[in-house]
Every structure is written in structure tokens, then in C-alpha cells.
Write a protein that holds these residues in place. Structure first.
Motif, PDB file in Angstrom:
ATOM      1  N   SER A 101       1.255  -0.620   0.493  1.00  0.00           N
ATOM      2  CA  SER A 101       0.141  -0.246   0.122  1.00  0.00           C
ATOM      3  C   SER A 101       1.404   1.451   0.350  1.00  0.00           C
ATOM      4  CB  SER A 101      -0.972  -0.262   1.272  1.00  0.00           C
ATOM      5  OG  SER A 101      -1.786   1.413   1.162  1.00  0.00           O
ATOM      6  N   VAL A 124      -0.282   4.414   0.762  1.00  0.00           N
ATOM      7  CA  VAL A 124      -0.413   5.104   2.423  1.00  0.00           C
ATOM      8  C   VAL A 124       0.135   4.749   3.087  1.00  0.00           C
ATOM      9  CG1 VAL A 124      -2.300   5.839   3.233  1.00  0.00           C
ATOM     10  CG2 VAL A 124      -3.001   5.825   1.053  1.00  0.00           C
ATOM     11  N   ALA A 131       0.522   0.319  -4.552  1.00  0.00           N
ATOM     12  CA  ALA A 131      -1.153   0.448  -4.951  1.00  0.00           C
ATOM     13  C   ALA A 131      -1.897   1.658  -4.079  1.00  0.00           C
ATOM     14  CB  ALA A 131      -1.921  -1.015  -4.187  1.00  0.00           C
ATOM     15  N   GLY A 132      -2.692   2.410  -4.794  1.00  0.00           N
ATOM     16  CA  GLY A 132      -3.370   3.942  -4.166  1.00  0.00           C
ATOM     17  C   GLY A 132      -2.254   4.713  -4.235  1.00  0.00           C
ATOM     18  N   TYR A 133      -1.154   4.951  -5.243  1.00  0.00           N
ATOM     19  CA  TYR A 133      -0.411   5.971  -5.637  1.00  0.00           C
ATOM     20  C   TYR A 133      -0.881   7.014  -6.100  1.00  0.00           C
ATOM     21  CZ  TYR A 133       3.466   9.042  -6.984  1.00  0.00           C
ATOM     22  OH  TYR A 133       4.392   9.625  -7.523  1.00  0.00           O
ATOM     23  N   GLN A 145      -4.048   7.740  -7.158  1.00  0.00           N
ATOM     24  CA  GLN A 145      -5.495   8.334  -5.578  1.00  0.00           C
ATOM     25  C   GLN A 145      -4.761   9.033  -4.709  1.00  0.00           C
ATOM     26  OE1 GLN A 145      -7.730   4.795  -4.594  1.00  0.00           O
ATOM     27  NE2 GLN A 145      -9.264   6.646  -3.806  1.00  0.00           N
ATOM     28  N   TYR A 146      -3.943   8.959  -3.994  1.00  0.00           N
ATOM     29  CA  TYR A 146      -4.070   9.395  -3.208  1.00  0.00           C
ATOM     30  C   TYR A 146      -2.277   9.903  -2.355  1.00  0.00           C
ATOM     31  CZ  TYR A 146      -7.148   6.287  -0.595  1.00  0.00           C
ATOM     32  OH  TYR A 146      -8.529   5.591  -0.676  1.00  0.00           O
TER      33      TYR A 146
END
Length: 358
Positions: free
Chosen positions: A45, A47, A106-108, A110-111
Motif C-alpha cells: 500500500s 498510504v 497500490a493507491g499511489y 489515487q492518494y
């Protein structure tokens, strides 16, 4: 005139091979369009990696999380490369967001924008708060001078004495009452033992001091766990052989502290007490120590003659207060800014040190 069969096999070729010539050519298999397959995404992740790099990067937790165990250990023992490695890794996570294999976290996408904004905002706010604290030094304005009575004035007529009502004095705030209000209080706990063990922390307080001794020859460490036996990110002691010193738990916790985990090969003793029981800041000492400070904002001049890590942290219980004053390896001599009290000063050292607050 005989008809020529262009599909016939060459003369003289055996029958089995003639059948191969008569088989239809296999149909071409269309190539897979690479655009139909998305880029591989890391199972790690973004985050979590960002928070580990930012908040626990000085202990190498972000690198352990990404599977970079070797560099994680190096980052841990050097306290984030004296802060430089910690900053570089944080920037790399925010700018690239890649794992050990180079895959996108994962999620880079997006966040990443939110992570940049939060990191920048907290950094700027911390700088502003530190500047405000440094500017709150007491004024040196002279005290008002009482007027001199005129000797030619008429003598005052004595009024009958009036009995003043007794007013109880308000309790005086001290650095000890501040510590109890900020971190809580509890009855002092003393325990002894040998080898590995788990010690339950007292309820009703968010922080406390731990005075420990050890007479073994191998690794001696004290770490803090939560109710699920997961680390709260605090490694209070981590040394080889004999140890005697005082440290704290709760100031930099990322969870609810419930248990101390002891790793030892010899006899040990622990005394767990409220922060308010720490002594006032002293001018010199040796090894680890926790002290209370109630002076005004100024500067702190420090020296150290040890060979391992030397750090000084000031805890004021204020939000966004970055209290790491010194973090060096080996001998040290320098002067750093000091916030006004009340506060707690935490010293980590393996040699003799001096502290002069001005």
C-alpha cells in the motif's frame, strides 16, 4: 494434355511425408495487445508506505515493510541516516511510489496528491509553531517605580482597621502538575526478573518513565506493544551487555501502550513511574535520562563523549511540535534552540554529557 496439380507433393517423397504437405497451414495466432494488459501493481500500500516513511522512517519501518530488510537494518541502527536518509526516502515515496521490484504501489495515483498536501501542510505548520514558541521569551521591561511621597503633604488620617476576608491562595502550577495533567499519574511499579518477559503497563496514563538495569552479556532490549501485541513504534532500550539508565514511553507512540516486551539473557530490574517523578534538568550526566524543564525559551548547549547514538528530545505536549533537538553518532558539541517549559527532556547516550540551558 495432362493437368498439373501444383498442390501435389514432390515425386519420390514417402507417403507419410506427402500427408504433411497436404495438411493446411496453421492459422496465425494474433499477438496479445499489450494495451489490454494494465501495468503490474505492487501488493504493498502507498498510504502505509508513506506513513511508515514519514512517521517511523527514522527506524527504517518503511524499508522493512517493502521487504528491504538489509537497508532497513542499516537505517534503524543509524537512526534514519541521522535524518538525511529519512528525508530522502520520504521524498522518493511521494515522488515515485515504487516497491522493491519497481512496481507502482497500490493507491499511489489515487492518494499521492493528498499525501503531498498533508506532508507539506504539517511541515509548514510545525515551522510556524516553532517560530511562535521561540518568540515567546519574557520581556525585559523595567518594573514600575513607586511614586515618592511628598513630605509637605498633610498627614494622613488613620482609618479604623477593617478585617479583610481570608482568601485561600490558588494552587501554584508547577512542572510536576503540568506533567500529571498532560500524561496522567499512577502508583510506581517495580519488577525484577531474568531472561525474556512481558510487563503490563499501568492504566490511566498515556506516558511514563522506565528506569532499567541489566547484568547480562548479550542483547538487552525493551519495546512497547499494544493490546494486540503489535508494536507501537517505540524501542526504549536496545544495547548489548550490561545496562543502567532511564527512558520513557508514550511520547512518540503510534498506538495505545499496554505492555513492555523485555529481551534479555541476564537479570534485570524495572521501575515504571509517572513523568512527574522525573528530576529537574541537570547540568551533566551519563547514559540515558529523563528530566523536567520549567525555564523560558532560549538555547541549549550540549556535549557528548560517547561512541554511539546521542540524541536529545524536548516534549512539550503541544501538537505538531517537532522536539528532536540533537541526533548524532559519537562525540558531539553544539548549541540548539530550546522551547519554553514546562517540558520533559529525554537524553539518549552511551557516554558522559553536559547540558547548559541559557
Amino acid at each position: 494434355m495432362p493437368t498439373t496439380n501444383h498442390n501435389a507433393p514432390p515425386a519420390g517423397v514417402p507417403t507419410s511425408q506427402q500427408e504433411q504437405f497436404l495438411q493446411p497451414a496453421p492459422a496465425a495466432v494474433p499477438a496479445t495487445d499489450a494495451r489490454l494488459i494494465g501495468p503490474a501493481v505492487s501488493p504493498k500500500s502507498f498510504v502505509a508506505t508513506w506513513l511508515f516513511a514519514w512517521l517511523l522512517g527514522i527506524f527504517g519501518v518503511d524499508r522493512f515493510y517493502l521487504g528491504k530488510v538489509g537497508s532497513g537494518i542499516a537505517k534503524l541502527v543509524t537512526f534514519g541516516g541521522l535524518g538525511i536518509w529519512w528525508l530522502v526516502d520520504l521524498i522518493l515515496v511521494l515522488a515515485k511510489g515504487r516497491d522493491k521490484q519497481g512496481l507502482r504501489l497500490a493507491g499511489y495515483d489515487q492518494y499521492k496528491k493528498i499525501a503531498w498536501i498533508i506532508t507539506g501542510a504539517v511541515t509548514v505548520l510545525s515551522m510556524i509553531v516553532s517560530g511562535i514558541n521561540a518568540s515567546n521569551a519574557p520581556s525585559d521591561a523595567p518594573a514600575a517605580v513607586a511614586p515618592v511621597a511628598d513630605s509637605a503633604a498633610e498627614p494622613a488620617v488613620e482609618e479604623p482597621a477593617v478585617e479583610e476576608p481570608v482568601v485561600e491562595a490558588a494552587p501554584v502550577d508547577t512542572v510536576q502538575t503540568w506533567a500529571d495533567d498532560a500524561f496522567g499519574t499512577f502508583a510506581v511499579i517495580t519488577q525484577t526478573g531474568a531472561g525474556d518477559n512481558l510487563i503490563t503497563l499501568p492504566a490511566g496514563a498515556t506516558a511514563g518513565i522506565v528506569a532499567a538495569t541489566h547484568d547480562g552479556t548479550r542483547n538487552f532490549s525493551i519495546s512497547v506493544l499494544d493490546a494486540n501485541n503489535a508494536s507501537t513504534g517505540q524501542l526504549l532500550v536496545n544495547t548489548i551487555g550490561a545496562y543502567s539508565g532511564t527512558t520513557e514511553y508514550g511520547f512518540s507512540s503510534f498506538g495505545e501502550d499496554t505492555t513492555l516486551q523485555i529481551t534479555a539473557d541476564g537479570n534485570w530490574s524495572l521501575t515504571i513511574a509517572p513523568i512527574s517523578t522525573a528530576p529537574a534538568l541537570v547540568a551533566s550526566g551519563a547514559g540515558d535520562g529523563v528530566y523536567l524543564f520549567d525555564g523560558s525559551a532560549g538555547k541549549l548547549t550540549a556535549t557528548h563523549d560517547g561512541s554511539r547514538n546521542f540524541s536529545i528530545v524536548e516534549e512539550t505536549d503541544e501538537a505538531f511540535n517537532m522536539g528532536l533537538l540533537v541526533n548524532e553518532i559519537g562525540a558531539y558539541s553544539g548549541t540548539v534552540p530550546l522551547s519554553s517549559g514546562p517540558s520533559a527532556i529525554v537524553v539518549s547516550a552511551d557516554g558522559n554529557w553536559t547540558l547548559l540551558a541559557e
